[in-house]
Design an enzyme around this catalytic site. Structure first.
Site, PDB file in Angstrom:
ATOM      1  N   ASN A   9       0.900  -1.106   0.104  1.00  0.00           N
ATOM      2  CA  ASN A   9      -0.278  -0.242  -0.510  1.00  0.00           C
ATOM      3  C   ASN A   9       0.654   0.763   0.157  1.00  0.00           C
ATOM      4  O   ASN A   9       1.773   1.639   0.929  1.00  0.00           O
ATOM      5  CB  ASN A   9      -0.757  -0.125   1.244  1.00  0.00           C
ATOM      6  N   LYS A  11      -0.065   4.187  -0.515  1.00  0.00           N
ATOM      7  CA  LYS A  11      -0.353   5.542   0.451  1.00  0.00           C
ATOM      8  C   LYS A  11       0.306   6.578  -0.489  1.00  0.00           C
ATOM      9  O   LYS A  11      -0.470   6.531  -2.293  1.00  0.00           O
ATOM     10  CB  LYS A  11      -0.475   5.425   1.440  1.00  0.00           C
ATOM     11  N   HIS A  96      -9.734   1.034   4.963  1.00  0.00           N
ATOM     12  CA  HIS A  96      -8.140   1.070   5.955  1.00  0.00           C
ATOM     13  C   HIS A  96      -8.779   1.925   6.913  1.00  0.00           C
ATOM     14  O   HIS A  96      -9.055   3.484   6.996  1.00  0.00           O
ATOM     15  CB  HIS A  96      -7.653   1.993   4.691  1.00  0.00           C
ATOM     16  N   GLU A  98      -7.063   4.626   6.941  1.00  0.00           N
ATOM     17  CA  GLU A  98      -6.818   6.076   7.630  1.00  0.00           C
ATOM     18  C   GLU A  98      -7.955   6.678   6.615  1.00  0.00           C
ATOM     19  O   GLU A  98      -8.473   8.260   6.757  1.00  0.00           O
ATOM     20  CB  GLU A  98      -5.415   6.669   7.132  1.00  0.00           C
ATOM     21  N   GLU A 168      -5.139  -4.973  10.368  1.00  0.00           N
ATOM     22  CA  GLU A 168      -4.250  -3.728  10.540  1.00  0.00           C
ATOM     23  C   GLU A 168      -4.255  -2.929  11.844  1.00  0.00           C
ATOM     24  O   GLU A 168      -4.921  -2.108  12.052  1.00  0.00           O
ATOM     25  CB  GLU A 168      -4.232  -2.725   9.377  1.00  0.00           C
ATOM     26  N   GLY A 174       2.152   2.329  10.498  1.00  0.00           N
ATOM     27  CA  GLY A 174       3.292   3.605  10.694  1.00  0.00           C
ATOM     28  C   GLY A 174       4.180   4.304  11.874  1.00  0.00           C
ATOM     29  O   GLY A 174       4.917   4.995  12.146  1.00  0.00           O
ATOM     30  N   SER A 215       3.361  -1.697  10.610  1.00  0.00           N
ATOM     31  CA  SER A 215       5.244  -2.256  10.558  1.00  0.00           C
ATOM     32  C   SER A 215       6.237  -3.465  10.271  1.00  0.00           C
ATOM     33  O   SER A 215       6.558  -3.346  11.035  1.00  0.00           O
ATOM     34  CB  SER A 215       5.589  -1.462  12.420  1.00  0.00           C
TER      35      SER A 215
HETATM   36  P1  PGA Z   1       2.892   0.554   7.381  1.00  0.00           P
HETATM   37  O1  PGA Z   1       1.319   0.746   7.053  1.00  0.00           O
HETATM   38  O2  PGA Z   1       3.420  -0.902   7.447  1.00  0.00           O
HETATM   39  O3  PGA Z   1       3.567   2.192   7.214  1.00  0.00           O
HETATM   40  O4  PGA Z   1       2.624   0.715   8.727  1.00  0.00           O
HETATM   41  C1  PGA Z   1       0.578  -0.874   6.190  1.00  0.00           C
HETATM   42  C2  PGA Z   1      -0.954   0.256   5.706  1.00  0.00           C
HETATM   43  O5  PGA Z   1      -1.275   1.269   6.903  1.00  0.00           O
HETATM   44  O6  PGA Z   1      -1.499  -0.601   5.170  1.00  0.00           O
END
Ligand code: PGA
Length: 251
Positions: A9, A11, A96, A98, A168, A174, A215
């Site tokens: 992803n 983003k 997701h 976000e 997640e 993140g 992460s």
């Molecule tokens: P990240 O994001 O690996 O940077 O923690 C994962 C995601 O949001 O799908």
């Protein structure tokens, strides 16, 4: 059992030029393998560049990071499921964290998005996960089950086996903080049991891959994949570098 799924992803990272460089390196590092499914979710404006860079390689699926709940209309700035499918997307991220917590997307929207995805032959990858305060309040299971049930509530039972689910935990996204493999396994088990109920068939429920995200990097990918019930990885930050993404996708 299905193959493990490795999903990147990006983003709001990598415009078309960066994506071309990324793909040149990634495709030279990563050899096609039949034992796994690879999905890349580039930003909408980068999608065509990635598709072009893939050329004849059909081992890598492309997806979009979001779709609108309607098929078309006066929704400035949005992307429809029809457009995503027409552009060559096979998968769509729905719910997701976000989208949920930065853009305020409610459970009802995730349900509509999963439903319209199927109308245009897109596979929804439904993301679920609890926030830190929810985990600390002992509400992880409640939140995950609510998001799962709501997100899949408008998908026909006969189509449920085609979805993908990603667990997640929001506090792990993140932040450099991953769930312990045992914590991930516990939630994956909960999701699997609920999928059994929703599908009404063990065969259908077992066809649904449950990915872990939050992460993930090339150093922790193997341990997470070994955790019982983890059948793939959804990777944000560590998927932005083609060498690290290739290492994870080869785990
Ligand atoms: P990240 O994001 O690996 O940077 O923690 C994962 C995601 O949001 O799908």
């Amino acid at each position: 059992m299905h193959k493990p799924v490795f999903a990147a992803n990006w983003k709001m990272n990598h415009g078309p030029s960066e994506a071309r460089d990324f793909m040149a390196t990634f495709l030279s590092e990563y050899d096609a393998r039949v034992d796994r499914t690879i999905v890349i979710f580039p930003p909408a404006l980068t999608f065509a560049a990635v598709r072009h860079a893939l050329g004849p390689r059909s081992d890598i699926l492309l997806g979009v990071q979001n779709i609108h709940t309607d098929a078309k209309g006066a929704f400035t700035g949005e992307t429809s499921a029809a457009m995503a499918a027409d552009a060559g997307a096979r998968v769509v991220l729905v719910g997701h964290s976000e989208r949920r917590h930065v853009f305020g997307e409610p459970d009802e929207a995730t349900a509509l998005k999963c439903a319209i995805a199927f109308q245009y032959s897109l596979i929804p990858m439904l993301c679920v996960g609890e926030k830190l305060e929810e985990r600390e309040a002992g509400k992880t299971n409640e939140v995950v089950l609510r998001q799962l049930r709501a997100g899949l509530s408008k998908v026909a039972r006969s189509q449920l086996w085609q979805v993908m689910v990603a667990y997640e935990p929001v506090w792990a996204i993140g932040t450099g903080r991953t769930a312990q493999p045992s914590d991930a396994s516990a939630v994956h088990k909960l999701i699997r049991e609920e999928l059994f109920k929703l599908c009404g068939s063990g065969e259908d429920a077992n066809a649904i891959p449950i990915l872990y995200g939050g992460s993930v990097n090339k150093d922790n990918a193997k341990a997470l994949l070994k955790a019982p019930g983890v059948e793939g990885l959804l990777v944000g930050g560590a998927s932005l570098d083609p060498v690290s993404w290739s290492a994870i996708a080869s785990s």
